[in-house]
Design an enzyme around this catalytic site. Structure first.
Site, PDB file in Angstrom:
ATOM      1  N   LYS A 206       0.544   5.523 -10.468  1.00  0.00           N
ATOM      2  CA  LYS A 206      -0.106   4.283 -10.000  1.00  0.00           C
ATOM      3  C   LYS A 206      -0.329   3.341 -11.190  1.00  0.00           C
TER       4      LYS A 206
ATOM      5  N   TYR B 155      -1.627  26.135  -0.649  1.00  0.00           N
ATOM      6  CA  TYR B 155      -2.859  26.746  -1.128  1.00  0.00           C
ATOM      7  C   TYR B 155      -2.660  28.180  -1.568  1.00  0.00           C
TER       8      TYR B 155
ATOM      9  N   LEU C  59       0.817  -1.227   0.000  1.00  0.00           N
ATOM     10  CA  LEU C  59       0.000   0.000   0.000  1.00  0.00           C
ATOM     11  C   LEU C  59       0.844   1.267   0.000  1.00  0.00           C
TER      12      LEU C  59
ATOM     13  N   ALA D  78      -1.028   8.553 -13.043  1.00  0.00           N
ATOM     14  CA  ALA D  78      -0.068   8.020 -14.026  1.00  0.00           C
ATOM     15  C   ALA D  78       0.977   7.144 -13.334  1.00  0.00           C
TER      16      ALA D  78
ATOM     17  N   ASP E  83     -10.292  25.626  -9.747  1.00  0.00           N
ATOM     18  CA  ASP E  83     -10.392  24.172  -9.868  1.00  0.00           C
ATOM     19  C   ASP E  83      -9.007  23.517  -9.857  1.00  0.00           C
ATOM     20  N   ARG E  84      -8.980  22.254  -9.418  1.00  0.00           N
ATOM     21  CA  ARG E  84      -7.767  21.433  -9.518  1.00  0.00           C
ATOM     22  C   ARG E  84      -7.421  21.271 -11.002  1.00  0.00           C
TER      23      ARG E  84
ATOM     24  N   TYR F 277      -0.269  11.629 -10.175  1.00  0.00           N
ATOM     25  CA  TYR F 277      -0.523  10.542  -9.204  1.00  0.00           C
ATOM     26  C   TYR F 277      -1.057   9.309  -9.929  1.00  0.00           C
TER      27      TYR F 277
ATOM     28  N   ASN G 204     -19.345  16.237  -4.983  1.00  0.00           N
ATOM     29  CA  ASN G 204     -18.584  16.807  -3.862  1.00  0.00           C
ATOM     30  C   ASN G 204     -19.441  17.742  -3.012  1.00  0.00           C
TER      31      ASN G 204
ATOM     32  N   THR H  58       8.574   7.072  -5.637  1.00  0.00           N
ATOM     33  CA  THR H  58       7.983   6.119  -4.676  1.00  0.00           C
ATOM     34  C   THR H  58       7.061   5.125  -5.374  1.00  0.00           C
TER      35      THR H  58
ATOM     36  N   THR I 281      -5.766   2.061  -7.472  1.00  0.00           N
ATOM     37  CA  THR I 281      -6.870   3.016  -7.369  1.00  0.00           C
ATOM     38  C   THR I 281      -7.735   3.006  -8.628  1.00  0.00           C
ATOM     39  N   ASP I 282      -8.974   3.484  -8.483  1.00  0.00           N
ATOM     40  CA  ASP I 282      -9.832   3.609  -9.670  1.00  0.00           C
ATOM     41  C   ASP I 282      -9.359   4.732 -10.599  1.00  0.00           C
ATOM     42  N   GLU I 283      -8.509   5.639 -10.076  1.00  0.00           N
ATOM     43  CA  GLU I 283      -8.106   6.802 -10.881  1.00  0.00           C
ATOM     44  C   GLU I 283      -7.298   6.417 -12.124  1.00  0.00           C
TER      45      GLU I 283
ATOM     46  N   ALA J 185       2.640   4.431  -0.755  1.00  0.00           N
ATOM     47  CA  ALA J 185       2.610   5.270  -1.948  1.00  0.00           C
ATOM     48  C   ALA J 185       2.513   6.727  -1.527  1.00  0.00           C
TER      49      ALA J 185
HETATM   50  P1  NAD Z   1      -1.534   7.518   2.816  1.00  0.00           P
HETATM   51  O1  NAD Z   1      -0.896   8.653   2.098  1.00  0.00           O
HETATM   52  O2  NAD Z   1      -2.447   7.781   3.954  1.00  0.00           O
HETATM   53  O3  NAD Z   1      -0.398   6.519   3.360  1.00  0.00           O
HETATM   54  C1  NAD Z   1       0.701   6.162   2.600  1.00  0.00           C
HETATM   55  C2  NAD Z   1       1.713   5.477   3.524  1.00  0.00           C
HETATM   56  O4  NAD Z   1       2.833   5.090   2.722  1.00  0.00           O
HETATM   57  C3  NAD Z   1       2.250   6.386   4.625  1.00  0.00           C
HETATM   58  O5  NAD Z   1       2.267   5.693   5.858  1.00  0.00           O
HETATM   59  C4  NAD Z   1       3.660   6.719   4.171  1.00  0.00           C
HETATM   60  O6  NAD Z   1       4.563   6.954   5.239  1.00  0.00           O
HETATM   61  C5  NAD Z   1       4.027   5.464   3.387  1.00  0.00           C
HETATM   62  N1  NAD Z   1       5.075   5.733   2.379  1.00  0.00           N
HETATM   63  C6  NAD Z   1       5.088   6.715   1.452  1.00  0.00           C
HETATM   64  N2  NAD Z   1       6.224   6.664   0.724  1.00  0.00           N
HETATM   65  C7  NAD Z   1       6.931   5.590   1.204  1.00  0.00           C
HETATM   66  C8  NAD Z   1       8.170   5.005   0.856  1.00  0.00           C
HETATM   67  N3  NAD Z   1       8.952   5.528  -0.110  1.00  0.00           N
HETATM   68  N4  NAD Z   1       8.597   3.923   1.533  1.00  0.00           N
HETATM   69  C9  NAD Z   1       7.831   3.380   2.536  1.00  0.00           C
HETATM   70  N5  NAD Z   1       6.653   3.919   2.923  1.00  0.00           N
HETATM   71  C10 NAD Z   1       6.204   5.010   2.255  1.00  0.00           C
HETATM   72  O7  NAD Z   1      -2.253   6.663   1.676  1.00  0.00           O
HETATM   73  P2  NAD Z   1      -3.649   5.874   1.692  1.00  0.00           P
HETATM   74  O8  NAD Z   1      -4.727   6.806   1.366  1.00  0.00           O
HETATM   75  O9  NAD Z   1      -3.703   5.048   2.892  1.00  0.00           O
HETATM   76  O10 NAD Z   1      -3.433   4.933   0.411  1.00  0.00           O
HETATM   77  C11 NAD Z   1      -2.779   3.686   0.544  1.00  0.00           C
HETATM   78  C12 NAD Z   1      -2.741   3.006  -0.805  1.00  0.00           C
HETATM   79  O11 NAD Z   1      -4.064   2.812  -1.296  1.00  0.00           O
HETATM   80  C13 NAD Z   1      -2.007   3.819  -1.880  1.00  0.00           C
HETATM   81  O12 NAD Z   1      -1.285   2.917  -2.677  1.00  0.00           O
HETATM   82  C14 NAD Z   1      -3.139   4.466  -2.669  1.00  0.00           C
HETATM   83  O13 NAD Z   1      -2.726   4.684  -3.998  1.00  0.00           O
HETATM   84  C15 NAD Z   1      -4.202   3.417  -2.574  1.00  0.00           C
HETATM   85  N6  NAD Z   1      -5.599   3.897  -2.654  1.00  0.00           N
HETATM   86  C16 NAD Z   1      -6.023   4.918  -1.848  1.00  0.00           C
HETATM   87  C17 NAD Z   1      -7.358   5.312  -1.885  1.00  0.00           C
HETATM   88  C18 NAD Z   1      -7.895   6.414  -0.996  1.00  0.00           C
HETATM   89  O14 NAD Z   1      -9.035   6.828  -1.153  1.00  0.00           O
HETATM   90  N7  NAD Z   1      -7.131   6.914  -0.044  1.00  0.00           N
HETATM   91  C19 NAD Z   1      -8.245   4.680  -2.771  1.00  0.00           C
HETATM   92  C20 NAD Z   1      -7.760   3.650  -3.587  1.00  0.00           C
HETATM   93  C21 NAD Z   1      -6.440   3.266  -3.507  1.00  0.00           C
HETATM   94  O1  DAU Z   2     -10.386   7.450  -6.217  1.00  0.00           O
HETATM   95  C1  DAU Z   2      -9.401   6.971  -5.349  1.00  0.00           C
HETATM   96  C2  DAU Z   2      -8.482   8.102  -4.949  1.00  0.00           C
HETATM   97  O2  DAU Z   2      -9.217   8.927  -4.045  1.00  0.00           O
HETATM   98  C3  DAU Z   2      -7.190   7.633  -4.300  1.00  0.00           C
HETATM   99  O3  DAU Z   2      -6.459   6.893  -5.246  1.00  0.00           O
HETATM  100  C4  DAU Z   2      -6.362   8.827  -3.806  1.00  0.00           C
HETATM  101  O4  DAU Z   2      -5.211   8.364  -3.127  1.00  0.00           O
HETATM  102  C5  DAU Z   2      -7.224   9.638  -2.859  1.00  0.00           C
HETATM  103  O5  DAU Z   2      -6.519  10.788  -2.437  1.00  0.00           O
HETATM  104  C6  DAU Z   2      -8.537  10.052  -3.539  1.00  0.00           C
HETATM  105  O6  DAU Z   2      -8.295  11.006  -4.596  1.00  0.00           O
HETATM  106  P1  DAU Z   2      -9.255  12.268  -4.811  1.00  0.00           P
HETATM  107  O7  DAU Z   2      -8.500  13.301  -5.538  1.00  0.00           O
HETATM  108  O8  DAU Z   2     -10.575  11.862  -5.367  1.00  0.00           O
HETATM  109  O9  DAU Z   2      -9.507  12.692  -3.258  1.00  0.00           O
HETATM  110  P2  DAU Z   2      -9.481  14.110  -2.514  1.00  0.00           P
HETATM  111  O10 DAU Z   2      -9.949  13.859  -1.123  1.00  0.00           O
HETATM  112  O11 DAU Z   2      -8.206  14.844  -2.704  1.00  0.00           O
HETATM  113  O12 DAU Z   2     -10.620  14.911  -3.285  1.00  0.00           O
HETATM  114  C7  DAU Z   2     -11.943  14.433  -3.382  1.00  0.00           C
HETATM  115  C8  DAU Z   2     -12.730  15.404  -4.255  1.00  0.00           C
HETATM  116  O13 DAU Z   2     -12.876  16.644  -3.552  1.00  0.00           O
HETATM  117  C9  DAU Z   2     -12.038  15.730  -5.556  1.00  0.00           C
HETATM  118  O14 DAU Z   2     -13.012  15.895  -6.573  1.00  0.00           O
HETATM  119  C10 DAU Z   2     -11.358  17.075  -5.280  1.00  0.00           C
HETATM  120  C11 DAU Z   2     -12.279  17.727  -4.280  1.00  0.00           C
HETATM  121  N1  DAU Z   2     -11.624  18.610  -3.279  1.00  0.00           N
HETATM  122  C12 DAU Z   2     -10.575  18.087  -2.565  1.00  0.00           C
HETATM  123  C13 DAU Z   2      -9.926  18.863  -1.623  1.00  0.00           C
HETATM  124  C14 DAU Z   2      -8.754  18.292  -0.851  1.00  0.00           C
HETATM  125  C15 DAU Z   2     -12.089  19.881  -3.045  1.00  0.00           C
HETATM  126  O15 DAU Z   2     -13.070  20.343  -3.677  1.00  0.00           O
HETATM  127  N2  DAU Z   2     -11.435  20.650  -2.121  1.00  0.00           N
HETATM  128  C16 DAU Z   2     -10.373  20.188  -1.389  1.00  0.00           C
HETATM  129  O16 DAU Z   2      -9.814  20.948  -0.558  1.00  0.00           O
END
Ligand code: NAD
Ligand code: DAU
Length: 377
Positions: A187, A374, A82, A185, A313-314, A183, A282, A101, A134-136, A84
């Protein structure tokens, strides 16, 4: 006895996976390998840190020699990967860290696992490299209906029941990769490497692609925890664009449960989509979060709506994600345990009851980083 490395176990999803495995499988040795970047936090694992089947190792996944040594020392049978860089906004600012990474780190783990497992008499027998994606990577879906019906509308794409959708199509396991952000790309690239190690060397790999997770221990730069924290502190809520983008939300514990099922029962070389058929715009999520925080803090519901601040926007902001997880539900019998309403209530409550956890992160260096990020948008 199984010796399993979980990388990124100090992060958001990883900590839930570590907790589930340590508690459910006392006969396994669980090694949490994490570099502890800004996103890694051992406070996420306080409740299990003293368990005899748990060990933490601070390591960078890019450190090939250290990981190869660990594979040998600990006789590793399984890797659940996990670790990343996970935040899209950071990837737009600093793509190199994501390539290092997510791509090189994953490749380094694969190559070390290959060398170790191929040196054993049983080779890949009983071994598993499970990569969490991820679905992205699939890109973005459109928000249209073929008959011109205005979204949201109900669909039968879910295996069980009708659900709300904002477009007619979904991400399937067969959907072509089309990542847009640095990101996604990175993954996508790591997913390709994992599959290449199966196809070329016969490594027993599995890849899963999950939708947006929410729940306790998520770093407060992601939408839901950031907004909960800002509402409690009455700070502006930066909504990107018009707030119309759609995400598909899954409670993090349900993701961890899916990882458990797939790690043990999934078919080698297969891909499984993980999601709960739970699409939200959102702005609708944001209003739900505001109402919930207000209610739980004893403020009049909706009192903090004026914190909503529409900002630029992002870059390359994907319009809609929607996962079809029918294959996982049908073949392995997994399904989400929680409805969204229940999940968001639990989540908001958790952050409000764990102010110290939030304050430790949002004070100090992180706060400075966040503000500069920001300011420069
Ligand atoms: P997160 O950012 O909360 O945690 C990432 C962890 O990886 C951290 O503990 C960090 O210290 C560790 N890490 C980062 N770089 C490292 C390195 N070089 N060596 C060792 N450890 C390292 O991430 P998350 O949201 O928990 O996501 C975990 C995984 O799930 C990722 O691969 C992400 O792509 C995937 N994912 C996340 C989501 C989501 O919604 N958050 C959805 C689908 C998939
Ligand atoms: O779909 C799975 C992905 O979901 C994971 O792979 C990523 O690791 C995880 O970060 C997440 O990505 P998103 O970009 O979808 O999540 P985020 O929480 O950053 O943003 C969710 C939505 O909200 C997105 O459309 C951007 C918007 N947003 C986000 C932030 C942080 C805002 O409008 N304002 C904000 O400040």
């Amino acid at each position: 006895m199984k010796n399993i490395v979980i990388t990124g176990g100090a992060g958001f999803i990883g900590s839930h996976v570590v907790r589930l495995f340590v508690n459910k499988y006392p006969e396994y040795n669980i090694i949490n390998l994490d570099k502890l970047t800004y996103a890694g936090n051992l406070a996420n694992l306080k409740d299990i840190e003293d368990k005899p089947n748990y060990k933490f190792v601070k390591m960078d996944i890019c450190d090939f020699d250290a990981f190869y040594q660990l594979m040998q020392d600990e006789k590793i049978d399984g890797i659940i990967h996990l670790a990343a860089e996970s935040h899209v906004d950071r990837s737009i600012k600093d793509p190199f860290t994501f390539a290092r990474t997510n791509v090189m780190g994953t490749l380094s783990l694969l190559q070390a696992a290959k060398l170790y497992w191929e040196s054993l008499p049983e080779k890949y027998e009983g071994k598993r490299f499970y990569h969490i994606s991820t679905d992205e990577v699939y890109g973005a879906l459109s928000m249209t209906h073929p008959e011109g019906i205005e979204p949201p509308f109900t669909t039968t794409a879910s295996s069980s029941e009708h659900h709300l959708a904002y477009g007619e199509d979904f991400f399937y396991e067969t959907t072509k990769y089309n990542p847009h952000s640095p990101y996604s790309a990175s993954k996508a690239s790591s997913d390709h490497f994992v599959r290449a190690y199966h196809d070329t060397y016969g490594m027993p790999t599995i890849v899963t692609n999950c939708s947006n997770n929410y729940g306790p221990f998520q770093f407060p730069e992601k939408l839901i925890p950031l907004f909960i924290n800002n509402i409690r502190n009455r700070k502006p809520l930066p909504v990107y664009g018009k707030g119309e983008n759609v995400r598909d939300w899954l409670y993090v514990v349900d993701h961890a449960r899916a990882i458990d099922v797939i790690f043990h029962k999934g078919t080698i070389a297969e891909t499984y989509n993980i999601g709960g058929f739970n699409e939200w715009k959102n702005i609708d999520i944001i209003k739900t979060v505001i109402n919930t925080v207000d209610r739980l803090l004893g403020r009049p519901e909706g009192a903090d709506m004026d914190l909503i601040t529409y900002v630029t926007d992002r870059l390359g902001h994907d319009a809609r994600y929607a996962i079809d997880s029918t294959k996982l539900q049908r073949e392995l019998g997994w399904e989400p345990s929680l409805q969204f309403e229940e999940g968001i209530e639990k989540t908001v409550k958790w952050y409000l009851e764990n102010e110290e956890w939030l304050n430790n992160i949002t004070s100090g260096d992180y706060e400075k980083y966040y503000e500069s990020m920001y300011k420069n948008r």
